[in-house]
Every structure is written in structure tokens, then in C-alpha cells.
Scaffold this motif. Structure first.
Motif, PDB file in Angstrom:
ATOM      1  N   PRO A 179      39.022  45.766  39.200  1.00 26.44           N
ATOM      2  CA  PRO A 179      39.072  44.848  38.059  1.00 26.44           C
ATOM      3  C   PRO A 179      38.945  45.610  36.752  1.00 26.44           C
ATOM      4  O   PRO A 179      38.428  46.725  36.711  1.00 26.44           O
ATOM      5  CB  PRO A 179      37.859  43.945  38.298  1.00 26.44           C
ATOM      6  N   SER A 184      37.829  39.604  34.355  1.00 28.36           N
ATOM      7  CA  SER A 184      38.706  39.661  35.529  1.00 28.36           C
ATOM      8  C   SER A 184      38.208  38.775  36.656  1.00 28.36           C
ATOM      9  O   SER A 184      38.939  38.523  37.617  1.00 28.36           O
ATOM     10  CB  SER A 184      38.811  41.108  36.039  1.00 28.36           C
ATOM     11  N   THR A 196      42.993  42.211  39.824  1.00 25.62           N
ATOM     12  CA  THR A 196      42.822  43.661  39.952  1.00 25.62           C
ATOM     13  C   THR A 196      44.124  44.390  39.672  1.00 25.62           C
ATOM     14  O   THR A 196      45.211  43.829  39.782  1.00 25.62           O
ATOM     15  CB  THR A 196      42.340  44.050  41.361  1.00 25.62           C
TER      16      THR A 196
END
Length: 409
Positions: A179, A184, A196
């Protein structure tokens, strides 16, 4: 042991520090504390190792999610390939590589020793045969690594359950890639979403994935893969059942991901534009603000997301005389005042006040300070602009400067 301001000396026995089951590079130790808000006493704590740059933390009402990144070393892949996949490797070289891999030495040292064994073997061969094998090795090893791209860099996720004041490690999970930052990851109605970047490996280009997990078990429920091939994630923002993802290499693809069905998430729309947005902020139900750069200059974009299948740009501004904003370093530097319909863009010694209403981005005022603007905040009708040298107070009803307070070093 550390002098903790809440609990005095806070001793953590080594046996109580959680760590992954495999070796990963770590350079930080984190402690999650359950604190009595009235008395300030520490009710419970959980300590775990991580990394200062790659560990991402996200808090939901009943859990704390913590990540760590694990990368398969080049030495491990090289040894496995030469021993099990490269048909030309002779038995004595395979045996020597197995012996090297049994040593308790660093990945760098292991890689160096395997390279040496490989080169020594090639040196015994005729020139043409050596050339053929080296070319075959280069080609096949690149394909071998590419086929295992999503296993080369992975992110482990730990769920720390929060039950009243009690903290406990409840579940672990793993997703491919790593991430970008805290934006994220997001918790929503029994799911954990995480975006990711899958780094380029071998002959495979980089890519970007979004995974939807069960928030309690961390089992995968659905995924969107291969967004922005050859690019990496620059910013993410989740708004209820929608994710907005910016990837970038030469252009800025703005992806809209529908998460309404956790088992079947899908990209519904995409918009390509120059530059990139490193920070995204929802403005209203139909608009998302992007802040980043284009050709080295600070850029703001107002995305219209009213139609998820066809996102568009309502307005964008590139400030060619401004080349840095504190927002690129920390989202805490961003301030939005919905009462007055403005956000503040710190750009060096200036704080530019931008009106975002009516689908446009127009400058309302510019507050100049001594020193670099690092933060802005508002209280009722007054905007406070903080730099390293002073605090400037502006009346948001007239945008006149009311007070300047010099800060002593």
C-alpha cells in the motif's frame, strides 16, 4: 523500557512483542494502547514490530488493522530457479546452491555466492555454449520471476480486535503488493478494502490492485487487478461504496471503482489527464478534488464523478510559479472550510484560498507569510495560517488580515 507520558515507565517484555512468522526487515516497534479517557490510565496494550515507512495503520470502531511488507529476495528466487526450473543446471551446481542456501547469512551474501557458483560453472564451458546458456538463463529467469510477480512483494495484515478496553490479535491475512499510505486502506460494512501496487518483476510490468477482504477473517472476497499497468498508485480515496484511485507514470489515470458488491468489485470509469494527483479529497456527492503536480508545478483538479462510468473534469488549475505544496508531504496540511466554500492550498510562503463552488476553482485570496506555510486551520470565521516564522489570522468574511503573531525561535 520508555518513559511513557500516560503510564510512567512502560516495560514491554520481548516475548510479548508480536512479529510475523517469517523474517522481514523491520526498523520500528509499535504499541497500541487502550487508555481510560477520564483517568488517563493504560488499560491494555499490544506491541508489534513493523517498518517506519511501509507500515500502514487503519482504525475501525471494533478493530485496528496494521500492515507489514514482505519481499522475496532475489537470492531466494535465483536459487529456486537454478535448482528446480533451469533444465541446464548440472547436479553439482544444484547441490552447491542448496548448501549455500542452508547457511545463516544475509540475502546479499547468499546472492553473491550463488552468482559466483553460476559464473564458475559457465567459465568451464566453450564460448558459444556459455553465450547460449547465459542468454537462456536471462530470458527464462525473467519469465520465472514475472510468473511469480504477485508473490514477490506482499503485504501482511493483522487485525487487532477492540473489545471495550481489551486488545487482542484476532486474525491475519495477506494481499499481493504494497500500500501507499493510510488512505490505501478502509473499513466499510464488514469489509476491509486495500489498494496496492505490484512492483515490476522480471519481464512483468508494474500493476495496481484493489482487494476486498472480510473485515473479521481477512479472507479475500473480491478484487480488481491490473489497474494502470506500468504505473504505480499515487493516491486513493474511498467514499462509501466507491473508490477513487490515481495511478501515474507519464499521465494520470483517475480510476473509479464500484465496491457495492464486495465479491465483484469493478472499475466503472477511467479518465486520463496530464500530471498526477497525490492527494484526493471528496468535496460533495458529485465531486472529488485532486491536488498534485503537472510538469513540476502545483496542480489542482476538480473531478466530476456524478456519472461513475464517465468521470470528467469540471475545472483544473496549474500554478506554474508554484512548485511545492506542504500537502504533497502530509495530508494534515490540507484544510477545507465548507461553511465558506473554500479550501486552502499552501504553496511555499503563500496560502492560496480557493473557492470550489459552482464547479470551478477560483482564487479568493492569497495570504503571504514569512517562512514556509505548513498548516492552516479555521475557527468560526477566522483562518489561521501557520509558518515557521509567524501566525497570520485572516477574517474569512472580508479576507482582510486581522493579526500577525511573530514566532520566536
Amino acid at each position: 523500557m520508555s518513559d511513557h507520558p500516560l503510564g510512567g515507565d512502560h516495560t514491554i517484555p520481548c516475548g510479548d512483542v508480536y512479529r510475523p512468522g517469517t523474517q522481514i526487515p523491520v526498523d520500528a516497534t509499535y504499541t497500541a494502547l487502550s487508555i481510560d479517557a477520564a483517568g488517563g490510565t493504560v488499560e491494555d496494550s499490544v506491541t508489534f514490530v513493523g517498518t517506519s515507512r511501509n507500515t500502514v495503520v487503519h482504525m475501525s470502531p471494533d478493530a485496528l488493522y496494521v500492515t507489514y511488507t514482505d519481499s522475496t529476495s532475489h537470492a531466494r528466487q535465483l536459487g529456486a530457479f537454478l535448482r528446480t526450473e533451469f533444465d541446464e543446471t548440472p547436479a553439482h551446481v544444484e547441490e552447491r546452491i542448496a548448501e549455500i542456501q542452508s547457511y545463516d547469512i544475509s540475502a546479499r551474501a547468499t546472492n553473491r555466492e550463488i552468482d559466483r557458483v553460476f559464473e564458475q560453472w559457465l567459465a568451464t564451458l566453450p564460448t558459444e555454449e556459455r553465450k547460449r546458456l547465459r542468454e537462456a538463463f536471462t530470458r527464462e529467469f525473467a519469465d520465472y520471476r514475472a510468473a511469480r510477480q504477485r508473490n514477490a512483494t506482499t503485504t501482511g495484515i493483522v487485525r487487532l480486535a477492540v473489545d471495550g478496553t481489551a486488545l487482542s490479535v484476532e486474525a491475519t491475512g495477506t494481499v499481493p503488493g504494497r500500500p501507499l499510505n493510510q488512505f490505501s486502506m478502509d473499513h466499510h460494512e464488514g469489509t476491509l478494502r486495500i489498494t496496492t501496487t505490484i512492483p515490476a518483476v522480471g519481464s512483468a510490468d508494474s500493476a495496481n490492485d484493489l482487494y476486498v477482504l472480510d473485515s473479521r477473517t481477512l479472507d479475500e472476497r473480491g478484487a480488481v487487478t491490473d489497474m494502470g499497468v506500468t504505473e504505480r498508485v499515487y493516491s486513493v480515496r474511498y467514499v462509501d461504496e466507491t473508490a477513487y484511485v490515481v495511478t501515474f507514470r507519464r499521465i494520470d489515470p483517475f480510476h473509479v471503482v464500484d465496491l457495492s458488491d464486495p465479491d465483484e468489485p469493478e472499475v466503472t470509469g477511467e479518465l486520463k489527464l496530464p500530471g498526477f494527483s497525490s492527494y484526493l479529497h471528496p468535496i460533495d456527492d458529485d465531486h472529488v478534488l485532486g491536488i498534485g503536480k503537472e510538469d513540476g508545478a502545483v496542480k489542482t483538479v476538480l473531478f466530476d464523478v456524478s456519472d461513475p462510468s464517465d468521470p470528467s473534469i469540471d475545472d483544473q488549475r496549474v500554478r506554474h510559479t508554484r512548485h511545492w505544496s506542504a500537502i504533497s508531504r502530509s495530508h494534515h496540511a490540507f484544510t477545507i472550510d465548507r461553511k465558506h466554500g473554500v479550501f486552502v492550498l499552501p504553496t511555499g510562503e503563500d496560502a492560496i484560498v480557493v473557492n470550489y463552488t459552482d464547479g470551478s476553482l477560483s482564487e479568493t485570496a492569497t495570504v503571504r507569510t514569512d517562512g514556509t506555510v505548513t498548516r492552516t486551520r479555521y475557527v468560526e470565521d477566522y483562518l489561521y495560517v501557520f509558518s515557521g516564522e509567524e501566525v497570520v489570522v485572516v477574517d474569512e468574511r472580508t479576507w482582510d488580515r486581522e493579526t500577525t503573531l511573530a514566532l520566536e525561535n
